[in-house]
Design a protein around this motif. Structure first.
Motif, mmCIF file in Angstrom:
data_model
loop_
_atom_site.group_PDB
_atom_site.id
_atom_site.type_symbol
_atom_site.label_atom_id
_atom_site.label_comp_id
_atom_site.label_asym_id
_atom_site.label_seq_id
_atom_site.Cartn_x
_atom_site.Cartn_y
_atom_site.Cartn_z
ATOM 1 N N ASP A 76 -9.623 7.455 40.292
ATOM 2 C CA ASP A 76 -9.799 6.948 38.935
ATOM 3 C C ASP A 76 -8.477 6.813 38.187
ATOM 4 O OD1 ASP A 76 -12.430 7.026 39.553
ATOM 5 O OD2 ASP A 76 -12.975 8.625 38.153
ATOM 6 N N ARG A 77 -8.353 5.735 37.464
ATOM 7 C CA ARG A 77 -7.143 5.485 36.684
ATOM 8 C C ARG A 77 -6.876 6.611 35.689
ATOM 9 N NH1 ARG A 77 -5.223 0.324 36.889
ATOM 10 N NH2 ARG A 77 -6.433 -1.105 38.190
ATOM 11 N N GLU A 78 -7.938 7.078 35.055
ATOM 12 C CA GLU A 78 -7.776 8.149 34.067
ATOM 13 C C GLU A 78 -7.205 9.402 34.716
ATOM 14 O OE1 GLU A 78 -10.511 6.443 34.641
ATOM 15 O OE2 GLU A 78 -10.862 5.285 32.807
ATOM 16 N N ASP A 79 -7.647 9.698 35.923
ATOM 17 C CA ASP A 79 -7.152 10.884 36.617
ATOM 18 C C ASP A 79 -5.703 10.705 37.052
ATOM 19 O OD1 ASP A 79 -9.511 12.296 36.331
ATOM 20 O OD2 ASP A 79 -10.361 11.520 38.196
ATOM 21 N N ILE A 80 -5.345 9.501 37.460
ATOM 22 C CA ILE A 80 -3.943 9.237 37.823
ATOM 23 C C ILE A 80 -3.039 9.442 36.607
ATOM 24 C CG2 ILE A 80 -2.312 7.417 38.474
ATOM 25 C CD1 ILE A 80 -4.480 6.289 40.316
ATOM 26 N N ALA A 81 -3.462 8.920 35.466
ATOM 27 C CA ALA A 81 -2.664 9.060 34.244
ATOM 28 C C ALA A 81 -2.577 10.517 33.814
ATOM 29 C CB ALA A 81 -3.276 8.214 33.127
ATOM 30 N N ARG A 82 -3.692 11.225 33.878
ATOM 31 C CA ARG A 82 -3.701 12.649 33.496
ATOM 32 C C ARG A 82 -2.814 13.466 34.417
ATOM 33 N NH1 ARG A 82 -9.402 14.636 34.052
ATOM 34 N NH2 ARG A 82 -8.468 16.637 33.468
ATOM 35 N N LEU A 83 -2.876 13.165 35.709
ATOM 36 C CA LEU A 83 -2.066 13.884 36.673
ATOM 37 C C LEU A 83 -0.582 13.650 36.412
ATOM 38 C CD1 LEU A 83 -2.408 15.712 39.115
ATOM 39 C CD2 LEU A 83 -2.491 13.678 40.568
ATOM 40 N N ALA A 84 -0.215 12.397 36.181
ATOM 41 C CA ALA A 84 1.192 12.062 35.917
ATOM 42 C C ALA A 84 1.688 12.737 34.644
ATOM 43 C CB ALA A 84 1.350 10.544 35.806
#
Length: 210
Positions: A76-84
């Protein structure tokens, strides 16, 4: 029919960038512990932390740039952004702790600061160990186990932080010294909080895609 170059980054690019980010975190955490264990050449060591923080910003920018350019993402895009963003926050707080030692003219690090720095280093090592497992479904159970250990280390940092504050208020009559160390301790404890945020995102990703 002519072949046109693809402008969509490969999905593996995200995993590679996350692994670069955690490797950079380990280096920065090691530099912070070295600063506190060997309190000399402070300006040079803090400058090095700033360089590593800048390298982390570049990696975060690359992740976000890839996110905008990629139509199909590995999760998920949201998870990628949160992880970064969470990884970037850990690095920012490590650098902030070192910089505060310089700005506040700290003459001698405390034992509690060294303990917190040691926990931060262990946390970053765990993040660096778990990140390569993320793209292998067969390793998802191991990811969850490592995340539990990261949570345990965050709890350990909480205890050290509470003890550090108690000792600070009990043993110091210098208000300015209290203010300085309270901020430094806060940066360091918050670094482990953000590392736990990273673990929470990893857990969410694994559970969604198991």
């Amino acid at each position: 029919m002519p072949k046109f170059p693809s402008f969509i980054p490969k999905q593996t690019k995200f995993y590679e960038l996350f692994e670069q980010a955690t490797t950079n975190l380990v280096v920065a955490a090691g530099k912070l512990l070295d600063l506190l264990d060997n309190y000399n050449d402070i300006i040079e060591k803090v400058d090095r932390l700033k360089e590593l923080e800048h390298e982390g910003d570049v990696i975060t920018h690359q992740i976000m740039q890839s996110l905008h350019r990629t139509f199909v993402t590995p999760f998920d895009r949201e998870d990628i952004a949160r992880l970064a963003n969470s990884l970037d926050d850990v690095l920012d707080l490590i650098e902030a702790a070192g910089r505060a030692c310089l700005l506040y003219h700290i003459t001698k690090p405390t034992d509690r600061a060294r303990e917190l720095a040691s926990v931060i280093l262990r946390v970053t090592h765990k993040l660096n160990e778990v990140m390569p497992l993320l793209h292998n479904r067969d390793k998802f159970n191991q990811v969850l186990e490592e995340c539990i250990e990261i949570n345990r280390l965050e709890n350990e940092a909480d205890v050290i932080h509470h003890n550090a504050l108690a000792e600070l208020f009990d043993n110091s009559e210098d208000v300015f010294n209290v203010i300085k160390w309270r901020e430094i301790y806060s940066h360091m404890e918050s670094a482990t909080d953000r590392a736990e945020d990273v673990a929470n995102v990893l857990e969410a990703v694994v559970l969604k895609h198991a």
